[in-house]
Design a protein around this motif. Structure first.
Motif, short mmCIF file in Angstrom:
data_model
loop_
_atom_site.label_atom_id
_atom_site.label_comp_id
_atom_site.label_asym_id
_atom_site.label_seq_id
_atom_site.Cartn_x
_atom_site.Cartn_y
_atom_site.Cartn_z
N ALA A 20 -41.44 -27.06 -1.28
CA ALA A 20 -40.08 -27.34 -0.84
C ALA A 20 -39.57 -28.60 -1.49
CB ALA A 20 -40.03 -27.50 0.67
N ARG A 21 -38.33 -28.56 -1.94
CA ARG A 21 -37.70 -29.77 -2.42
C ARG A 21 -37.61 -30.73 -1.25
NH1 ARG A 21 -32.85 -26.32 -5.05
NH2 ARG A 21 -33.95 -25.54 -6.88
N ASN A 54 -40.76 -30.21 9.54
CA ASN A 54 -41.04 -28.93 10.17
C ASN A 54 -41.55 -27.92 9.17
OD1 ASN A 54 -40.23 -29.96 12.60
ND2 ASN A 54 -38.16 -29.10 12.51
N ALA A 55 -40.96 -27.91 7.96
CA ALA A 55 -41.40 -26.98 6.93
C ALA A 55 -42.84 -27.27 6.54
CB ALA A 55 -40.49 -27.07 5.71
N LEU A 56 -43.18 -28.55 6.41
CA LEU A 56 -44.55 -28.90 6.06
C LEU A 56 -45.51 -28.58 7.19
CD1 LEU A 56 -43.91 -32.26 4.20
CD2 LEU A 56 -44.54 -30.06 3.20
N ALA A 71 -46.06 -18.42 1.64
CA ALA A 71 -44.90 -19.31 1.65
C ALA A 71 -44.26 -19.27 3.02
CB ALA A 71 -43.89 -18.89 0.58
N THR A 72 -43.76 -20.42 3.46
CA THR A 72 -43.13 -20.52 4.78
C THR A 72 -41.69 -20.97 4.64
OG1 THR A 72 -44.01 -22.76 5.06
CG2 THR A 72 -45.29 -20.95 5.99
N ARG A 73 -40.88 -20.48 5.55
CA ARG A 73 -39.44 -20.69 5.53
C ARG A 73 -39.09 -22.13 5.92
NH1 ARG A 73 -35.44 -16.58 6.62
NH2 ARG A 73 -37.22 -15.23 7.06
N PRO A 74 -38.22 -22.79 5.16
CA PRO A 74 -37.79 -24.14 5.54
C PRO A 74 -36.73 -24.08 6.63
CG PRO A 74 -36.65 -23.47 3.57
CD PRO A 74 -37.60 -22.34 3.91
N TRP A 132 -38.86 -22.48 -0.41
CA TRP A 132 -39.90 -22.35 0.59
C TRP A 132 -41.16 -23.10 0.16
CZ3 TRP A 132 -40.29 -17.11 3.53
CH2 TRP A 132 -39.01 -16.70 3.94
N SER A 133 -41.87 -23.68 1.11
CA SER A 133 -43.15 -24.31 0.82
C SER A 133 -44.21 -23.24 0.58
CB SER A 133 -43.59 -25.20 1.99
OG SER A 133 -42.69 -26.26 2.17
N SER A 134 -45.00 -23.39 -0.46
CA SER A 134 -45.99 -22.40 -0.84
C SER A 134 -47.37 -23.02 -0.99
CB SER A 134 -45.60 -21.73 -2.17
OG SER A 134 -44.34 -21.11 -2.07
#
Length: 426
Positions: free
Chosen positions: A26-27, A38-40, A370-373, A380-382
């Motif tokens: 994720a950027r 939260n994304a992390l 990969a998870t949704r930001p 998305w974080s992968s």
């Protein structure tokens, strides 16, 4: 409707030693913003490794997997032209459908896609997408014709009646690679069809007035018109505008595998030089090929952020939700040809709940997740899912998901082609 009687090349032996990382980490948001945290947190919950449990073996190149509703039965499409029936006592010797006398193979041609109509339990209707010899109307300098066709299975679901085969759509293809071919029904009941650009680097993607290449089509196969074996949904984006009415989105290079989850459609698009990508499909979306590769310019130092003007204006390019580089790279999520997967909704791996599980043609002992930001505009974080245990994959070809939300990898291991359920490490 007439009966059926009348980069580099994907899956043809690429040998690139992938090193290990990034498929679109994720950027990062500005320090202190909760969305990034939260994304992390979500990606941190993903397990470091998974196992593969063999469900079906003895295949050659399995490319599609479907689960018959209301029964303990699975259908596996092999690129060579057969659709196999797998039941609780194993693989049946007699296939559901054998198209070997109808299809052409070589390069990336063959049986490329299969899906069951949502009410298959009642009407026994299934659809396939395969390569055939040039049909009438296909240009003489084109390589072959892609065929979208429908069949009906017998009441017991173990055989297809060949006399039920009907051609739905013909797609002239200029080359024996980059043909796409996947099929899926959306929650709207319409059939989505992926079509590659069918050519070498740089070709296709932006012209929606000449052919179907480089696109996702959306068709109403429950209806038909006087001149078509299907109807066009009234809200398809180019209805009443310049371009083919069948188009739903465009700007793809080789959309290899698509899947739906909770209203979202995920389309993995194989890159050319440097990047692989996964996109979330939107009606009328232009995904940039052959101007962009992922979020980057293709062959140019600078590139526009929207398409050339057409029919009153150029639409903006859509960024992918996942992007990863080709090796050599220090990134752990990397590879040569993206293989699209599914969002995990099962119970055996609760840490994967809501994660999109996918991979690369050369897995190198890995799958990806990969998870949704929280911020919908972020990549998305992968991360890597190491494949642990005795089962390994030398080539990854496709994915499937059953009614319980469990995910399956289709590919080739040391013992040949097979279907493997993604499971916790034993």
């Amino acid at each position: 409707m007439e009966p059926l009687t009348s980069r580099r090349r994907f899956l043809t032996g690429a040998t690139v030693g992938a090193t290990a990382g990034l498929a679109g980490f994720a950027r990062r948001s500005r320090a202190g913003e909760p969305a990034a945290a939260n994304a992390l947190d979500a990606i941190d919950r993903v397990p470091n490794a998974v196992g593969l449990e063999t469900l079906v073996d003895g295949l050659r190149m399995p490319l599609a997997l479907e689960f018959a509703p209301g029964s303990d039965r699975r259908y596996v499409a092999d690129r060579g032209g057969r659709i196999y029936v797998h039941e609780s006592d194993g693989l049946r010797e007699e296939p559901l459908l054998d198209l070997r006398e109808t299809i052409v193979t070589g390069g990336e041609r063959g049986l490329l896609g299969m899906t069951l109509q949502p009410n298959f339990a009642e009407n026994r209707r299934l659809f396939v997408h395969f390569s055939a010899s040039r049909q009438s109307g296909t240009p003489a300098d084109f390589d072959h014709t892609g065929i979208l066709a429908s069949f009906r299975a017998t009441d017991d679901g173990r055989r297809v009646r060949r006399d039920t085969g009907r051609v739905v759509l013909e797609i002239p293809q200029p080359a024996d690679f980059h043909n796409g071919g996947d099929l899926a029904f959306g929650p709207d009941g319409f059939l989505y069809v992926s079509i590659g650009t069918g050519g070498g680097g740089g070709g296709g993607g932006q012209d929606v007035t000449t052919d179907f290449l480089g696109s996702i089509l959306r068709l109403d196969v429950d209806d038909r018109t006087a001149d078509r074996a299907y109807a066009v949904p009234d809200d398809n984006p180019l209805v009443g505008r310049a371009g083919f009415d069948e188009y739903y989105a465009w700007g793809f290079r080789n959309p290899w595998r698509l899947s739906f989850d909770d209203g979202d459609c995920f389309v993995a698009d194989v890159g050319e030089n440097d990047y692989e990508e996964v996109n979330r499909l939107e009606k009328g979306g232009n995904y940039g090929w052959n101007v962009r590769e992922g979020t980057h310019c293709y062959r140019e130092e600078t590139c526009p952020d929207r398409a050339a003007e057409r029919d009153g204006g150029g639409e903006p390019f859509h960024d992918p939700i996942i992007e990863y580089p080709h090796p050599p790279t220090e990134s752990a999520v990397s590879g040569v040809s993206v293989i699209g997967g599914y969002v995990y909704r099962g119970s055996t791996l609760p840490e994967l709940e809501g994660a999109y599980v996918f991979g690369d043609f050369l897995p190198e002992g890995r799958l990806f997740a990969a998870t949704r930001p929280d911020d919908g505009d972020e990549l998305w974080s992968s991360t890597v899912l190491e494949i642990d245990g005795g089962t390994t994959l030398e080539r990854l070809l496709s994915f499937g998901r059953d009614d319980e939300g469990e995910v399956y990898a289709l590919g080739m291991g040391t013992g040949g082609g097979g279907v493997f359920r993604v499971v916790p490490i034993a």
